[in-house]
Write a protein that holds these residues in place. Structure first.
Motif, PDB file in Angstrom:
ATOM      1  N   VAL A 269      -0.589   6.303  -6.995  1.00  0.00           N
ATOM      2  CA  VAL A 269      -1.987   6.224  -7.396  1.00  0.00           C
ATOM      3  C   VAL A 269      -2.507   7.582  -7.874  1.00  0.00           C
ATOM      4  O   VAL A 269      -2.175   8.629  -7.307  1.00  0.00           O
ATOM      5  N   ASP A 270      -3.291   7.549  -8.938  1.00  0.00           N
ATOM      6  CA  ASP A 270      -3.941   8.749  -9.474  1.00  0.00           C
ATOM      7  C   ASP A 270      -5.337   8.818  -8.873  1.00  0.00           C
ATOM      8  O   ASP A 270      -6.205   7.992  -9.184  1.00  0.00           O
ATOM      9  N   LEU A 271      -5.570   9.794  -8.009  1.00  0.00           N
ATOM     10  CA  LEU A 271      -6.850   9.896  -7.313  1.00  0.00           C
ATOM     11  C   LEU A 271      -8.019  10.044  -8.284  1.00  0.00           C
ATOM     12  O   LEU A 271      -9.129   9.589  -8.011  1.00  0.00           O
ATOM     13  N   SER A 272      -7.781  10.669  -9.423  1.00  0.00           N
ATOM     14  CA  SER A 272      -8.862  10.881 -10.379  1.00  0.00           C
ATOM     15  C   SER A 272      -9.328   9.579 -11.025  1.00  0.00           C
ATOM     16  O   SER A 272     -10.397   9.528 -11.635  1.00  0.00           O
ATOM     17  N   LYS A 273      -8.521   8.521 -10.884  1.00  0.00           N
ATOM     18  CA  LYS A 273      -8.875   7.227 -11.461  1.00  0.00           C
ATOM     19  C   LYS A 273      -9.271   6.209 -10.397  1.00  0.00           C
ATOM     20  O   LYS A 273      -9.503   5.037 -10.707  1.00  0.00           O
ATOM     21  N   LEU A 274      -9.359   6.661  -9.155  1.00  0.00           N
ATOM     22  CA  LEU A 274      -9.680   5.760  -8.048  1.00  0.00           C
ATOM     23  C   LEU A 274     -11.177   5.470  -8.046  1.00  0.00           C
ATOM     24  O   LEU A 274     -11.998   6.382  -7.967  1.00  0.00           O
ATOM     25  N   THR A 275     -11.538   4.195  -8.139  1.00  0.00           N
ATOM     26  CA  THR A 275     -12.951   3.811  -8.139  1.00  0.00           C
ATOM     27  C   THR A 275     -13.364   3.116  -6.850  1.00  0.00           C
ATOM     28  O   THR A 275     -14.535   3.168  -6.459  1.00  0.00           O
ATOM     29  N   HIS A 276     -12.435   2.446  -6.207  1.00  0.00           N
ATOM     30  CA  HIS A 276     -12.718   1.828  -4.908  1.00  0.00           C
ATOM     31  C   HIS A 276     -11.403   1.521  -4.214  1.00  0.00           C
ATOM     32  O   HIS A 276     -10.367   1.371  -4.865  1.00  0.00           O
ATOM     33  N   ILE A 277     -11.455   1.450  -2.906  1.00  0.00           N
ATOM     34  CA  ILE A 277     -10.281   1.042  -2.138  1.00  0.00           C
ATOM     35  C   ILE A 277     -10.752   0.546  -0.779  1.00  0.00           C
ATOM     36  O   ILE A 277     -11.623   1.159  -0.149  1.00  0.00           O
ATOM     37  N   LYS A 278     -10.217  -0.581  -0.365  1.00  0.00           N
ATOM     38  CA  LYS A 278     -10.604  -1.148   0.928  1.00  0.00           C
ATOM     39  C   LYS A 278      -9.363  -1.737   1.573  1.00  0.00           C
ATOM     40  O   LYS A 278      -8.708  -2.608   0.989  1.00  0.00           O
ATOM     41  N   VAL A 279      -9.044  -1.260   2.756  1.00  0.00           N
ATOM     42  CA  VAL A 279      -7.864  -1.712   3.493  1.00  0.00           C
ATOM     43  C   VAL A 279      -8.331  -2.206   4.851  1.00  0.00           C
ATOM     44  O   VAL A 279      -9.124  -1.531   5.526  1.00  0.00           O
TER      45      VAL A 279
ATOM     46  N   THR B 238      -1.125  -0.182  10.892  1.00  0.00           N
ATOM     47  CA  THR B 238       0.312  -0.198  10.602  1.00  0.00           C
ATOM     48  C   THR B 238       0.696   0.959   9.699  1.00  0.00           C
ATOM     49  O   THR B 238       1.738   1.600   9.894  1.00  0.00           O
ATOM     50  N   LEU B 239      -0.133   1.232   8.695  1.00  0.00           N
ATOM     51  CA  LEU B 239       0.122   2.376   7.812  1.00  0.00           C
ATOM     52  C   LEU B 239       0.182   3.670   8.622  1.00  0.00           C
ATOM     53  O   LEU B 239       1.057   4.510   8.418  1.00  0.00           O
ATOM     54  N   ARG B 240      -0.756   3.817   9.554  1.00  0.00           N
ATOM     55  CA  ARG B 240      -0.775   5.020  10.385  1.00  0.00           C
ATOM     56  C   ARG B 240       0.511   5.152  11.176  1.00  0.00           C
ATOM     57  O   ARG B 240       1.092   6.243  11.290  1.00  0.00           O
ATOM     58  N   GLN B 241       0.985   4.054  11.723  1.00  0.00           N
ATOM     59  CA  GLN B 241       2.195   4.085  12.546  1.00  0.00           C
ATOM     60  C   GLN B 241       3.427   4.452  11.722  1.00  0.00           C
ATOM     61  O   GLN B 241       4.239   5.287  12.142  1.00  0.00           O
TER      62      GLN B 241
ATOM     63  N   TYR C  16       0.820  -1.214   0.000  1.00  0.00           N
ATOM     64  CA  TYR C  16       0.000   0.000   0.000  1.00  0.00           C
ATOM     65  C   TYR C  16       0.854   1.263   0.000  1.00  0.00           C
ATOM     66  O   TYR C  16       0.494   2.264  -0.640  1.00  0.00           O
ATOM     67  N   LEU C  17       1.965   1.254   0.690  1.00  0.00           N
ATOM     68  CA  LEU C  17       2.845   2.421   0.653  1.00  0.00           C
ATOM     69  C   LEU C  17       3.322   2.695  -0.768  1.00  0.00           C
ATOM     70  O   LEU C  17       3.343   3.851  -1.229  1.00  0.00           O
ATOM     71  N   ARG C  18       3.701   1.644  -1.472  1.00  0.00           N
ATOM     72  CA  ARG C  18       4.144   1.792  -2.860  1.00  0.00           C
ATOM     73  C   ARG C  18       2.980   2.241  -3.748  1.00  0.00           C
ATOM     74  O   ARG C  18       3.143   3.115  -4.612  1.00  0.00           O
ATOM     75  N   LEU C  19       1.803   1.665  -3.532  1.00  0.00           N
ATOM     76  CA  LEU C  19       0.628   2.042  -4.308  1.00  0.00           C
ATOM     77  C   LEU C  19       0.257   3.500  -4.076  1.00  0.00           C
ATOM     78  O   LEU C  19      -0.001   4.259  -5.030  1.00  0.00           O
TER      79      LEU C  19
END
Length: 253
Positions: free
Chosen positions: A205-215, A222-225, A198-201
């Motif tokens: 990532v292009d927000l204008s092309k984001l259609t869905h995301i679920k983590v 862990t990402l927050r930390q 996810y860090l690499r993604l």
């Protein structure tokens, strides 16, 4: 009032601040002129005609007197929109405010950054429409590292540039280390593969092309930390809005 250049501008309201008894300072990220502070005279009067134009989470087309230095002035509003769902939801409100605070800190006033105007507008729309506000904020945090002067290598191993082995993150090497070189940094963060993914993604990532995301919640924690650690140790800024988000997290809002 000093006269600058009369011009229309597309603006996203970042924040307002009291100024004298009846006036407000209103900061916009404009597409044409970057971040600008505007003096709005009489804004705190009960019958102020442009009240809708300076409400939190408002954006649109304005007419103004643009000063190259010092305060600019809003003359009128020509087309307004409002992130209504964001204004009514405390969590969406908090994450949106945090994102705008980071952008305000990352760039100099008066520096045209049209790409970031467009990115912010898309990101705020996503939050307003119900996308996971925490993940949208994470994407901005990672992509803002470069403007802050921190540019981790999310592409390949910082030592051998291989891309086909498991990675970990190394603050010492400023990016990824492949499994063959984990021994080079005993203080690497020992991140799991999903967090690295996810860090690499998020970095590309292009927000204008984001259609869905679920983590999942474990990965989000862990990402927050790790993002917090990078910001504390390498960036060195913590907006007040971030502290409010941390408080929200304690109450699971």
């Amino acid at each position: 009032m000093a006269t600058g250049d009369r011009a229309d501008f597309n603006g996203i309201l970042l924040y307002t601040k009291d100024y004298r008894e009846r006036d407000l300072l209103v900061k916009f990220l404009t597409r044409e002129f970057g971040k600008k502070m505007f003096l709005v005279r009489g804004a705190k009067r009960p019958k102020f005609k442009m009240r809708a134009a300076i409400l939190p989470f408002t954006y649109g087309l304005y007419g103004g007197d643009i000063q190259s230095n010092g305060l600019s002035y809003i003359i009128n509003d020509k087309r307004l929109d409002h992130f209504q769902a964001m204004a009514e939801d405390i969590a969406k409100n908090a994450y949106a405010t945090y994102i705008m605070s980071l952008i305000d800190l990352a760039f100099q006033d008066g520096e045209p950054i049209p790409a970031w105007y467009d990115k912010l507008l898309v990101g705020l729309n996503l939050i307003n429409e119900g996308f996971d506000a925490e993940i949208i904020a994470n994407i901005f945090e990672i992509q803002l590292l470069k403007p802050f002067g921190v540019a981790p290598n999310w592409v390949d191993c910082a030592i051998c540039h291989r891309r086909d082995l498991p990675f970990d993150y190394s603050e010492t090497y400023g990016g990824l280390l492949c499994q063959n070189h984990w021994d080079k940094d005993p203080y690497r963060l020992h991140l799991d593969p999903r967090t690295i993914y996810y860090l690499r993604l998020f970095s590309v990532v292009d927000l204008s092309k984001l259609t869905h995301i679920k983590v999942n919640d474990t990965t989000k924690k862990t990402l927050r930390q790790v993002i917090d650690q990078i910001y504390v140790r390498s960036v060195g800024v913590t907006p007040k809005s971030k502290r409010f988000i941390d408080q929200l997290g304690k109450f699971k809002i």
